[in-house]
Design a protein around this motif. Structure first.
Motif, PDB file in Angstrom:
ATOM      1  N   VAL A 119      75.783  -7.455  41.257  1.00  0.00           N
ATOM      2  CA  VAL A 119      76.297  -8.585  42.043  1.00  0.00           C
ATOM      3  C   VAL A 119      77.783  -8.730  41.687  1.00  0.00           C
ATOM      4  O   VAL A 119      78.116  -9.356  40.680  1.00  0.00           O
ATOM      5  N   PRO A 120      78.688  -8.173  42.484  1.00  0.00           N
ATOM      6  CA  PRO A 120      80.111  -8.282  42.139  1.00  0.00           C
ATOM      7  C   PRO A 120      80.639  -9.705  42.227  1.00  0.00           C
ATOM      8  O   PRO A 120      81.532 -10.098  41.474  1.00  0.00           O
ATOM      9  N   ILE A 121      80.071 -10.481  43.165  1.00  0.00           N
ATOM     10  CA  ILE A 121      80.523 -11.854  43.370  1.00  0.00           C
ATOM     11  C   ILE A 121      79.475 -12.572  44.217  1.00  0.00           C
ATOM     12  O   ILE A 121      78.813 -11.957  45.062  1.00  0.00           O
ATOM     13  N   PHE A 122      79.271 -13.839  43.953  1.00  0.00           N
ATOM     14  CA  PHE A 122      78.336 -14.639  44.745  1.00  0.00           C
ATOM     15  C   PHE A 122      79.066 -15.227  45.959  1.00  0.00           C
ATOM     16  O   PHE A 122      80.287 -15.398  45.937  1.00  0.00           O
ATOM     17  N   LEU A 123      78.301 -15.571  46.985  1.00  0.00           N
ATOM     18  CA  LEU A 123      78.877 -15.957  48.275  1.00  0.00           C
ATOM     19  C   LEU A 123      78.946 -17.471  48.474  1.00  0.00           C
ATOM     20  O   LEU A 123      79.016 -17.948  49.604  1.00  0.00           O
ATOM     21  N   PHE A 124      78.973 -18.239  47.409  1.00  0.00           N
ATOM     22  CA  PHE A 124      78.857 -19.689  47.546  1.00  0.00           C
ATOM     23  C   PHE A 124      80.041 -20.328  48.274  1.00  0.00           C
ATOM     24  O   PHE A 124      79.911 -21.438  48.799  1.00  0.00           O
ATOM     25  N   ARG A 125      81.196 -19.687  48.302  1.00  0.00           N
ATOM     26  CA  ARG A 125      82.317 -20.282  49.040  1.00  0.00           C
ATOM     27  C   ARG A 125      82.052 -20.323  50.550  1.00  0.00           C
ATOM     28  O   ARG A 125      82.709 -21.068  51.272  1.00  0.00           O
ATOM     29  N   GLU A 126      81.082 -19.531  51.028  1.00  0.00           N
ATOM     30  CA  GLU A 126      80.763 -19.493  52.454  1.00  0.00           C
ATOM     31  C   GLU A 126      79.822 -20.653  52.819  1.00  0.00           C
ATOM     32  O   GLU A 126      78.753 -20.459  53.367  1.00  0.00           O
ATOM     33  N   HIS A 127      80.236 -21.850  52.487  1.00  0.00           N
ATOM     34  CA  HIS A 127      79.406 -23.038  52.711  1.00  0.00           C
ATOM     35  C   HIS A 127      80.318 -24.170  53.178  1.00  0.00           C
ATOM     36  O   HIS A 127      80.816 -24.954  52.371  1.00  0.00           O
ATOM     37  N   ASP A 128      80.520 -24.237  54.468  1.00  0.00           N
ATOM     38  CA  ASP A 128      81.498 -25.171  55.030  1.00  0.00           C
ATOM     39  C   ASP A 128      81.177 -26.623  54.704  1.00  0.00           C
ATOM     40  O   ASP A 128      82.088 -27.427  54.456  1.00  0.00           O
ATOM     41  N   ASP A 129      79.895 -26.973  54.698  1.00  0.00           N
ATOM     42  CA  ASP A 129      79.557 -28.379  54.506  1.00  0.00           C
ATOM     43  C   ASP A 129      79.846 -28.836  53.086  1.00  0.00           C
ATOM     44  O   ASP A 129      80.116 -30.019  52.861  1.00  0.00           O
ATOM     45  N   VAL A 130      79.806 -27.941  52.122  1.00  0.00           N
ATOM     46  CA  VAL A 130      80.192 -28.308  50.757  1.00  0.00           C
ATOM     47  C   VAL A 130      81.663 -28.686  50.713  1.00  0.00           C
ATOM     48  O   VAL A 130      82.046 -29.684  50.088  1.00  0.00           O
ATOM     49  N   GLU A 131      82.505 -27.898  51.386  1.00  0.00           N
ATOM     50  CA  GLU A 131      83.933 -28.230  51.411  1.00  0.00           C
ATOM     51  C   GLU A 131      84.165 -29.594  52.067  1.00  0.00           C
ATOM     52  O   GLU A 131      84.948 -30.414  51.563  1.00  0.00           O
ATOM     53  N   LYS A 132      83.477 -29.858  53.167  1.00  0.00           N
ATOM     54  CA  LYS A 132      83.621 -31.153  53.833  1.00  0.00           C
ATOM     55  C   LYS A 132      83.152 -32.291  52.934  1.00  0.00           C
ATOM     56  O   LYS A 132      83.771 -33.361  52.888  1.00  0.00           O
ATOM     57  N   TYR A 133      82.055 -32.060  52.234  1.00  0.00           N
ATOM     58  CA  TYR A 133      81.514 -33.074  51.332  1.00  0.00           C
ATOM     59  C   TYR A 133      82.500 -33.387  50.206  1.00  0.00           C
ATOM     60  O   TYR A 133      82.783 -34.548  49.908  1.00  0.00           O
TER      61      TYR A 133
END
Length: 319
Positions: A119-133
């Motif tokens: 797993v070179p990197i996890f994809l958690f940044r691909e979560h638009d609603d977290v950024e809005k929250y």
């Protein structure tokens, strides 16, 4: 450097979880991981570096986007910080997805095919609603709400060839349920029950995990997202990996083989017996029709909610 670079704590996992593994029909594997020792501070300390590594890219990405410093001079850590400040339900979803990576890297010898996964990197940044929250919470700390789930691939890892090209990808669904009852797992796999207008009976609507895997593209979207993150963070070290993904997506090179992963985590039901499974291991489930290698993992815990809360409260916290 925000790549995922922490190896799984295998010794701590071996003390914590008893593994029952099986591989059937050459293309179907089932792994039961059953808690065998209580959750202790030593376990949390062992898991903490892996979970921090898994969330590091998203943490730096979200904090930069919303203007929260990760290293305030002479000040305490910010109260609005990813992932610590997210609602409990969101943290449980994140836990399930990190566990997908942790289990894949730690127990790959038990997985179907015996591939070497990274797993070179996890994809958690691909979560638009977290950024809005987080943006809303930054300006109004009282504005707490639930978070919509992240669309797309829950989890992705890769297996590399001799020239560091991607030869196989593992992707799929990671879920957490408070109590792993047969009904709860059936709903995950087959969708919620609705009333059949013709018979009047309640039946699963078929919109569960099996449907999602059967309909997914052979090259998962998460692999393309992973490529772009590698390009951003360390293009020189991953040049061959990046190129192989790009060529596969554009139809200019071979497509990597794919393994599907289903990982379900939660607390044991009250009447559960030791080593009981909720997804049969003897043969590939009939509802899975994608025809690829399939790996199923059941992680059965005790007091899992307390573990998740304590673990996420500890991240980036020296205490």
């Amino acid at each position: 450097m925000t790549m995922h670079d922490c190896p799984p704590p295998k010794e701590a996992l071996a003390r914590w979880l008893k593994a029952y593994g099986s591989v059937e029909d050459d293309n179907f594997g089932h792994l039961l991981l059953e808690q065998q020792t209580p959750t202790e501070p030593a376990l949390l300390a062992a898991l903490k570096p892996y979970f921090e590594s898994a969330h590091r890219d998203a943490r730096e990405h979200f904090h930069r986007k919303i203007g929260i410093s990760l290293h305030p001079d002479g000040a305490a850590a910010p109260a609005i910080a990813y992932p610590n400040c997210l609602p409990a339900k969101a943290l449980r979803g994140l836990f399930g997805e990190v566990m997908a990576g942790l289990v894949t890297e730690a127990y790959q010898e038990e997985f179907v095919g015996g591939h070497v996964w990274k797993v070179p990197i996890f994809l958690f940044r691909e979560h638009d609603d977290v950024e809005k929250y987080l943006w809303a919470l930054r300006y109004n700390p009282e504005r707490v709400r639930e978070i919509y789930g992240r669309h797309g691939t829950d989890f992705v890892a890769i297996s590399l060839g001799d020239n560091r090209e991607v030869v196989r990808v593992i992707a799929g669904e990671a879920k957490w349920r408070k109590t792993l009852t047969p009904g709860a797992v059936a709903t995950l796999l087959h969708g919620p029950k609705v009333r059949n207008e013709a018979t009047g009976e309640l039946e699963h609507d078929g919109k569960g995990i099996w449907r999602e895997l059967n309909r997914d593209t052979f090259i998962p979207h998460g692999l393309r997202q992973l490529q772009f993150l590698l390009e951003q963070h360390d293009p020189d070290a991953h040049a061959d990996t990046i190129l192989s993904i790009d060529r596969a997506v554009l139809g200019l090179g071979p497509q990597p083989e794919r393994t599907d992963l289903v990982i379900i985590c939660g607390n044991a039901a009250a009447r559960r017996e030791k080593s009981d499974v909720l997804i049969p291991w003897q043969q590939t489930p009939a509802e899975y029709e994608a025809g690829r290698d399939l790996q199923v993992v059941e992680v059965v815990l005790e007091s899992g909610d307390a573990l998740i809360d304590a673990l996420y409260a500890s991240l980036w916290n020296a205490g």
